[in-house]
Design an enzyme around this catalytic site. Sequence first.
Site, PDB file in Angstrom:
ATOM      1  N   GLU A  11      -4.491  16.000   3.817  1.00 43.99           N
ATOM      2  CA  GLU A  11      -5.576  15.292   4.491  1.00 43.99           C
ATOM      3  C   GLU A  11      -5.910  15.963   5.816  1.00 43.99           C
ATOM      4  O   GLU A  11      -7.089  16.234   6.126  1.00 43.99           O
ATOM      5  CB  GLU A  11      -5.160  13.846   4.722  1.00 43.99           C
ATOM      6  CG  GLU A  11      -6.140  13.026   5.529  1.00 43.99           C
ATOM      7  CD  GLU A  11      -5.559  11.682   5.938  1.00 43.99           C
ATOM      8  OE1 GLU A  11      -6.325  10.875   6.462  1.00 43.99           O
ATOM      9  OE2 GLU A  11      -4.343  11.458   5.735  1.00 43.99           O
ATOM     10  N   GLY A  77       1.167  -0.467   0.956  1.00 42.33           N
ATOM     11  CA  GLY A  77       1.361  -1.312  -0.209  1.00 42.33           C
ATOM     12  C   GLY A  77       0.589  -2.611  -0.058  1.00 42.33           C
ATOM     13  O   GLY A  77       0.601  -3.228   1.005  1.00 42.33           O
ATOM     14  N   ILE A 154       8.811  -1.055   1.654  1.00 43.48           N
ATOM     15  CA  ILE A 154       8.871  -2.367   1.009  1.00 43.48           C
ATOM     16  C   ILE A 154       8.460  -2.234  -0.453  1.00 43.48           C
ATOM     17  O   ILE A 154       7.299  -1.931  -0.757  1.00 43.48           O
ATOM     18  CB  ILE A 154       7.948  -3.387   1.713  1.00 43.48           C
ATOM     19  CG1 ILE A 154       8.234  -3.432   3.220  1.00 43.48           C
ATOM     20  CG2 ILE A 154       8.093  -4.754   1.067  1.00 43.48           C
ATOM     21  CD1 ILE A 154       9.613  -3.901   3.582  1.00 43.48           C
ATOM     22  N   MET A 174       4.294   1.826   7.635  1.00 45.94           N
ATOM     23  CA  MET A 174       5.373   2.163   8.563  1.00 45.94           C
ATOM     24  C   MET A 174       4.929   2.742   9.912  1.00 45.94           C
ATOM     25  O   MET A 174       5.791   3.159  10.695  1.00 45.94           O
ATOM     26  CB  MET A 174       6.332   3.151   7.878  1.00 45.94           C
ATOM     27  CG  MET A 174       6.944   2.606   6.597  1.00 45.94           C
ATOM     28  SD  MET A 174       7.974   3.797   5.695  1.00 45.94           S
ATOM     29  CE  MET A 174       9.422   3.854   6.744  1.00 45.94           C
ATOM     30  N   GLU A 175       3.612   2.762  10.193  1.00 49.20           N
ATOM     31  CA  GLU A 175       3.177   3.377  11.447  1.00 49.20           C
ATOM     32  C   GLU A 175       2.124   2.589  12.227  1.00 49.20           C
ATOM     33  O   GLU A 175       2.061   2.683  13.456  1.00 49.20           O
ATOM     34  CB  GLU A 175       2.602   4.788  11.189  1.00 49.20           C
ATOM     35  CG  GLU A 175       3.587   5.829  10.733  1.00 49.20           C
ATOM     36  CD  GLU A 175       3.841   5.797   9.227  1.00 49.20           C
ATOM     37  OE1 GLU A 175       4.963   6.132   8.811  1.00 49.20           O
ATOM     38  OE2 GLU A 175       2.915   5.409   8.477  1.00 49.20           O
ATOM     39  N   ASP A 198      -0.068   0.652  -4.137  1.00 54.82           N
ATOM     40  CA  ASP A 198       0.546  -0.150  -5.203  1.00 54.82           C
ATOM     41  C   ASP A 198       0.124  -1.594  -5.064  1.00 54.82           C
ATOM     42  O   ASP A 198      -0.205  -2.056  -3.975  1.00 54.82           O
ATOM     43  CB  ASP A 198       2.073  -0.033  -5.174  1.00 54.82           C
ATOM     44  CG  ASP A 198       2.666  -0.560  -3.879  1.00 54.82           C
ATOM     45  OD1 ASP A 198       2.947  -1.768  -3.818  1.00 54.82           O
ATOM     46  OD2 ASP A 198       2.835   0.227  -2.935  1.00 54.82           O
TER      47      ASP A 198
END
Length: 231
Positions: A11, A77, A154, A174-175, A198
């Site tokens: 990216e 997610g 998760i 996570m960020e 997901d």
Amino acid sequence: MLGIIGAMSEEVANLKAEMEDVLVCSAAGMDFYQGTLRGKEVVVVRSGIGKVNAAICSQLLVDQYHVTGIINTGIAGSLRNEINIGDIVLSKDTLQHDMDATGFGYPVGQIPQMDSSVFKGDDRMIEAARECCAVVIPEIEVFVGRVVSGDQFISDKGKKAWLTETFDGYCTEMEGAAIAQTAYLNGIPFLIIRAISDKADDSAIMSYEEFEAKAIEHSVKLVTALVEKLD
């Protein structure tokens, strides 16, 4: 100048390919690509995984490049059944789901001794991103909701349900909340953009390679259009 934090190497490479007059500098193990994108001054960087990397990256954008706003793209997610793989979530706000000072009497998610633990995305950037999505990636659904972040991957359906029930989360990653907190403390606007990897109930299946290719394609289209649209 806008700071753009990308999650995936390809990216960032694709965004760099769209840039002109690129100057590369390295700090804290991260490569910062400064130049112009669609005629606007930007800095593009990949932060690495986790809240510490994300916060360091964001502060470097503020201190070294004096950015006036931060856009962060990545994957997350889903926490809601109506949000499908490939859909986009724009951050209405963010919080850290793994912040837990309940032993001192704080609610889970609250950061002790801070006036806020929920960091609000910029309304103007959200609306601009929605409009850009409708034009450049009209085939996907776009949601505006809460992004919940923690230094945890998760995958458990029970934990996903808890995140939704406890925090009204739309997606988990996570960020984002670390970037949001850094932007908040420095008084600059931000937007977290997440492509869904997901389903909340794991009912939909797509190979990660297929998803990643699509996520990168959508992210580059959206970010370039958004940069062009923003003043």
